[in-house]
Design a protein around this motif. Sequence first.
Motif, PDB file in Angstrom:
ATOM      1  N   CYS A   1     -30.572 -13.300  -0.858  1.00  0.00           N
ATOM      2  CA  CYS A   1     -29.887 -12.314  -1.685  1.00  0.00           C
ATOM      3  C   CYS A   1     -29.106 -11.345  -0.801  1.00  0.00           C
ATOM      4  CB  CYS A   1     -30.903 -11.558  -2.543  1.00  0.00           C
ATOM      5  SG  CYS A   1     -30.160 -10.208  -3.504  1.00  0.00           S
ATOM      6  N   LYS A   2     -27.834 -11.145  -1.116  1.00  0.00           N
ATOM      7  CA  LYS A   2     -26.993 -10.226  -0.343  1.00  0.00           C
ATOM      8  C   LYS A   2     -27.396  -8.770  -0.540  1.00  0.00           C
ATOM      9  CE  LYS A   2     -22.695 -12.847  -0.062  1.00  0.00           C
ATOM     10  NZ  LYS A   2     -21.271 -12.867  -0.462  1.00  0.00           N
ATOM     11  N   THR A   3     -28.088  -8.465  -1.639  1.00  0.00           N
ATOM     12  CA  THR A   3     -28.455  -7.075  -1.924  1.00  0.00           C
ATOM     13  C   THR A   3     -29.760  -6.684  -1.249  1.00  0.00           C
ATOM     14  OG1 THR A   3     -27.299  -7.173  -4.040  1.00  0.00           O
ATOM     15  CG2 THR A   3     -28.905  -5.401  -3.759  1.00  0.00           C
ATOM     16  N   CYS A   4     -30.821  -7.448  -1.481  1.00  0.00           N
ATOM     17  CA  CYS A   4     -32.141  -7.029  -0.985  1.00  0.00           C
ATOM     18  C   CYS A   4     -32.641  -7.819   0.230  1.00  0.00           C
ATOM     19  CB  CYS A   4     -33.179  -7.084  -2.096  1.00  0.00           C
ATOM     20  SG  CYS A   4     -33.578  -8.753  -2.659  1.00  0.00           S
ATOM     21  N   GLY A   5     -31.995  -8.933   0.554  1.00  0.00           N
ATOM     22  CA  GLY A   5     -32.374  -9.695   1.733  1.00  0.00           C
ATOM     23  C   GLY A   5     -33.491 -10.706   1.546  1.00  0.00           C
ATOM     24  N   SER A   6     -33.963 -10.909   0.323  1.00  0.00           N
ATOM     25  CA  SER A   6     -35.024 -11.901   0.073  1.00  0.00           C
ATOM     26  C   SER A   6     -34.452 -13.314   0.120  1.00  0.00           C
ATOM     27  CB  SER A   6     -35.643 -11.699  -1.312  1.00  0.00           C
ATOM     28  OG  SER A   6     -36.260 -10.445  -1.415  1.00  0.00           O
TER      29      SER A   6
ATOM     30  N   GLY B   1     -39.544 -17.020 -10.418  1.00  0.00           N
ATOM     31  CA  GLY B   1     -39.605 -15.999  -9.384  1.00  0.00           C
ATOM     32  C   GLY B   1     -38.237 -15.379  -9.210  1.00  0.00           C
ATOM     33  N   SER B   2     -38.201 -14.289  -8.469  1.00  0.00           N
ATOM     34  CA  SER B   2     -36.911 -13.652  -8.205  1.00  0.00           C
ATOM     35  C   SER B   2     -36.989 -12.866  -6.904  1.00  0.00           C
ATOM     36  CB  SER B   2     -36.510 -12.715  -9.347  1.00  0.00           C
ATOM     37  OG  SER B   2     -37.356 -11.595  -9.389  1.00  0.00           O
ATOM     38  N   CYS B   3     -35.813 -12.569  -6.395  1.00  0.00           N
ATOM     39  CA  CYS B   3     -35.741 -11.723  -5.199  1.00  0.00           C
ATOM     40  C   CYS B   3     -36.243 -10.321  -5.570  1.00  0.00           C
ATOM     41  CB  CYS B   3     -34.313 -11.683  -4.673  1.00  0.00           C
ATOM     42  SG  CYS B   3     -33.115 -10.923  -5.789  1.00  0.00           S
ATOM     43  N   HIS B   4     -36.367  -9.457  -4.602  1.00  0.00           N
ATOM     44  CA  HIS B   4     -36.923  -8.122  -4.827  1.00  0.00           C
ATOM     45  C   HIS B   4     -36.112  -7.301  -5.821  1.00  0.00           C
ATOM     46  CE1 HIS B   4     -38.258  -3.992  -3.757  1.00  0.00           C
ATOM     47  NE2 HIS B   4     -39.425  -4.614  -3.719  1.00  0.00           N
ATOM     48  N   CYS B   5     -34.786  -7.389  -5.732  1.00  0.00           N
ATOM     49  CA  CYS B   5     -33.951  -6.573  -6.622  1.00  0.00           C
ATOM     50  C   CYS B   5     -33.660  -7.250  -7.958  1.00  0.00           C
ATOM     51  CB  CYS B   5     -32.644  -6.193  -5.927  1.00  0.00           C
ATOM     52  SG  CYS B   5     -31.474  -7.550  -5.716  1.00  0.00           S
TER      53      CYS B   5
END
Length: 131
Positions: free
Chosen positions: A81-86, A16-20
């Motif tokens: 995640c610092k970029t997308c918040g997931s 799995g991965s964060c949104h970005c």
Amino acid sequence: MAGEATSQAVTLPITGSCHCGAVSYEMKVQPRFAVECNCSICRSLGTVWGHGEAGDIAITSAPEATLAYSRGDKELAFHTCKTCGSTTHWEAIAGEAKGRMAINLRLAEPGTIEAIGHRHFDGAETWTFLD
């Protein structure tokens, strides 16, 4: 138990991965069940966790890609995640659970939670499963 009765094998590893896509995970073993906790942080994050040993889970990201949040007894660090918040995972950093991790199964392929079996945990009061 409700979650165990429906569990079946899933394709391993679970990924799995964060949104970005800046933070991803790979879990080499199937968790016993997917756990939805009603404690204040898990309820706020909307997570469903797959628990395992840290050695069975690989987190891939650039250095400093996540923000780690810990409060109270400071035994768990929740990583977002610092970029997308997931919120991607938590890791036990102290206490009896040290060496354990959990991945946010909501970030895995659709159907993963159902294939594993979904259980509800009362982390707010009784610290027991509700099913």
